[in-house]
Scaffold this motif. Structure first.
Motif, PDB file in Angstrom:
ATOM      1  N   ARG A  11       0.854  -1.191   0.000  1.00 41.27           N
ATOM      2  CA  ARG A  11       0.000   0.000   0.000  1.00 41.27           C
ATOM      3  C   ARG A  11       0.887   1.237   0.000  1.00 41.27           C
ATOM      4  O   ARG A  11       2.040   1.176   0.439  1.00 41.27           O
ATOM      5  N   PRO A  12       0.353   2.397  -0.476  1.00 37.82           N
ATOM      6  CA  PRO A  12       1.120   3.634  -0.335  1.00 37.82           C
ATOM      7  C   PRO A  12       1.491   3.831   1.139  1.00 37.82           C
ATOM      8  O   PRO A  12       0.703   3.493   2.028  1.00 37.82           O
ATOM      9  N   LEU A  13       2.693   4.354   1.379  1.00 39.96           N
ATOM     10  CA  LEU A  13       3.178   4.481   2.761  1.00 39.96           C
ATOM     11  C   LEU A  13       2.193   5.223   3.653  1.00 39.96           C
ATOM     12  O   LEU A  13       2.024   4.878   4.819  1.00 39.96           O
ATOM     13  N   ALA A  14       1.518   6.236   3.111  1.00 41.10           N
ATOM     14  CA  ALA A  14       0.557   7.009   3.907  1.00 41.10           C
ATOM     15  C   ALA A  14      -0.657   6.168   4.298  1.00 41.10           C
ATOM     16  O   ALA A  14      -1.407   6.543   5.203  1.00 41.10           O
ATOM     17  N   HIS A  15      -0.858   5.051   3.627  1.00 46.78           N
ATOM     18  CA  HIS A  15      -2.022   4.196   3.898  1.00 46.78           C
ATOM     19  C   HIS A  15      -1.588   2.765   4.243  1.00 46.78           C
ATOM     20  O   HIS A  15      -2.332   1.809   4.003  1.00 46.78           O
ATOM     21  N   CYS A  16      -0.402   2.622   4.821  1.00 42.53           N
ATOM     22  CA  CYS A  16       0.127   1.302   5.177  1.00 42.53           C
ATOM     23  C   CYS A  16      -0.835   0.595   6.141  1.00 42.53           C
ATOM     24  O   CYS A  16      -1.313   1.193   7.106  1.00 42.53           O
ATOM     25  N   LEU A  17      -1.096  -0.681   5.864  1.00 38.99           N
ATOM     26  CA  LEU A  17      -2.019  -1.471   6.680  1.00 38.99           C
ATOM     27  C   LEU A  17      -1.303  -2.361   7.695  1.00 38.99           C
ATOM     28  O   LEU A  17      -1.951  -3.040   8.489  1.00 38.99           O
ATOM     29  N   CYS A  18       0.017  -2.355   7.677  1.00 40.61           N
ATOM     30  CA  CYS A  18       0.780  -3.295   8.513  1.00 40.61           C
ATOM     31  C   CYS A  18       0.418  -3.263   9.999  1.00 40.61           C
ATOM     32  O   CYS A  18       0.342  -4.333  10.621  1.00 40.61           O
ATOM     33  N   PRO A  19       0.159  -2.078  10.594  1.00 41.06           N
ATOM     34  CA  PRO A  19      -0.198  -2.095  12.022  1.00 41.06           C
ATOM     35  C   PRO A  19      -1.498  -2.853  12.317  1.00 41.06           C
ATOM     36  O   PRO A  19      -1.718  -3.287  13.439  1.00 41.06           O
ATOM     37  N   LEU A  20      -2.345  -3.029  11.302  1.00 41.33           N
ATOM     38  CA  LEU A  20      -3.622  -3.719  11.499  1.00 41.33           C
ATOM     39  C   LEU A  20      -3.558  -5.212  11.176  1.00 41.33           C
ATOM     40  O   LEU A  20      -4.500  -5.951  11.448  1.00 41.33           O
ATOM     41  N   ILE A  21      -2.450  -5.642  10.576  1.00 41.44           N
ATOM     42  CA  ILE A  21      -2.347  -7.041  10.154  1.00 41.44           C
ATOM     43  C   ILE A  21      -1.889  -7.895  11.339  1.00 41.44           C
ATOM     44  O   ILE A  21      -0.813  -7.671  11.886  1.00 41.44           O
ATOM     45  N   PRO A  22      -2.718  -8.866  11.751  1.00 49.28           N
ATOM     46  CA  PRO A  22      -2.343  -9.707  12.893  1.00 49.28           C
ATOM     47  C   PRO A  22      -1.305 -10.749  12.489  1.00 49.28           C
ATOM     48  O   PRO A  22      -0.940 -10.854  11.313  1.00 49.28           O
ATOM     49  N   GLN A  23      -0.833 -11.507  13.426  1.00 47.58           N
ATOM     50  CA  GLN A  23       0.025 -12.669  13.178  1.00 47.58           C
ATOM     51  C   GLN A  23      -0.643 -13.838  13.890  1.00 47.58           C
ATOM     52  O   GLN A  23      -0.381 -14.104  15.059  1.00 47.58           O
ATOM     53  N   LEU A  24      -1.537 -14.527  13.177  1.00 48.33           N
ATOM     54  CA  LEU A  24      -2.332 -15.591  13.779  1.00 48.33           C
ATOM     55  C   LEU A  24      -1.781 -16.963  13.413  1.00 48.33           C
ATOM     56  O   LEU A  24      -1.441 -17.216  12.263  1.00 48.33           O
ATOM     57  N   ASP A  25      -1.725 -17.836  14.412  1.00 47.51           N
ATOM     58  CA  ASP A  25      -1.324 -19.219  14.185  1.00 47.51           C
ATOM     59  C   ASP A  25      -2.556 -20.024  13.807  1.00 47.51           C
ATOM     60  O   ASP A  25      -3.662 -19.747  14.269  1.00 47.51           O
ATOM     61  N   SER A  26      -2.359 -21.016  12.967  1.00 50.60           N
ATOM     62  CA  SER A  26      -3.458 -21.925  12.628  1.00 50.60           C
ATOM     63  C   SER A  26      -2.888 -23.337  12.479  1.00 50.60           C
ATOM     64  O   SER A  26      -1.743 -23.510  12.073  1.00 50.60           O
TER      65      SER A  26
END
Length: 198
Positions: A11-26
């Motif tokens: 995503r454009p840096l101003a709209h980065c989604l990384c802080p919202l992306i979890p790290q879930l185990d399955s």
């Protein structure tokens, strides 16, 4: 000149989604096979799924030469998440002592996904599974081609919620929701309502 992009979420840096992306185990291994035409879409939900699940990967292409090796990965039973008359409705693992599933998920339009199956006979030959009761899509920016159609990310979340209950994977939808809200803001509420409203 193009805007600088986040290397991870694209995503454009101003709209980065990384802080919202979890790290879930399955317990389930998720492998998304993405048609190359999907990679440039603004709403690339397959990428979000692969980033948010520890036990997932995203492969891009139409023909996958290493499919035999992938499907032979020890510790998993490979199945194809794809509807059809012969598809079995997914059931939870519960007390199931069998190997967990390797959920192969084609990502593309229905036509492109069918073509991927045709070009990869090993995929076509896999046992198929499908969702039972499908929750309505949150994908408010696209008209569903048919009732029960959901995005790739939503299909994965619903599949994992069934397989691994009582575990829940809805946190994967947080960046998806933010992405949709951002698109709606960018187009303006009036335009969104006119084109996508009820």
């Amino acid at each position: 000149m193009s805007r600088p992009r986040c290397e991870r979420c694209q995503r454009p840096l101003a709209h980065c989604l990384c802080p919202l992306i979890p790290q879930l185990d399955s317990r389930t291994r998720v492998v998304v096979l993405q048609h190359p035409s999907e990679t440039a879409h603004a709403l690339n939900t397959a990428r979000l799924a692969a980033l948010g699940l520890v036990n997932a990967e995203l492969r891009i292409g139409e023909v996958f030469d290493d499919l035999a090796a992938l499907l032979a990965t020890p510790g998993y039973r490979p199945v194809l998440l794809f509807p059809g008359d012969e598809a079995e409705v997914l059931q939870g693992y519960g007390q199931d002592k069998h190997l967990p599933l390797m959920l192969i998920v084609p990502d593309g339009t229905w036509r492109k996904a069918r073509k991927m199956l045709y070009l990869n006979p090993l995929l076509e030959a896999l046992p198929r599974v499908t969702l039972g009761a499908v929750k309505p899509s949150r994908y408010r920016l696209r008209k569903a081609p048919e009732a029960g159609a959901v995005s790739t990310l939503e299909a994965i979340v619903q599949a994992l919620d069934v397989l691994e209950a009582p575990a829940a994977f809805d946190a994967l939808l947080n960046p998806f929701e933010a992405l949709i809200e951002g698109q709606i803001r960018a187009m303006g509420l009036d335009v969104f309502t006119r084109n996508h409203g009820e």
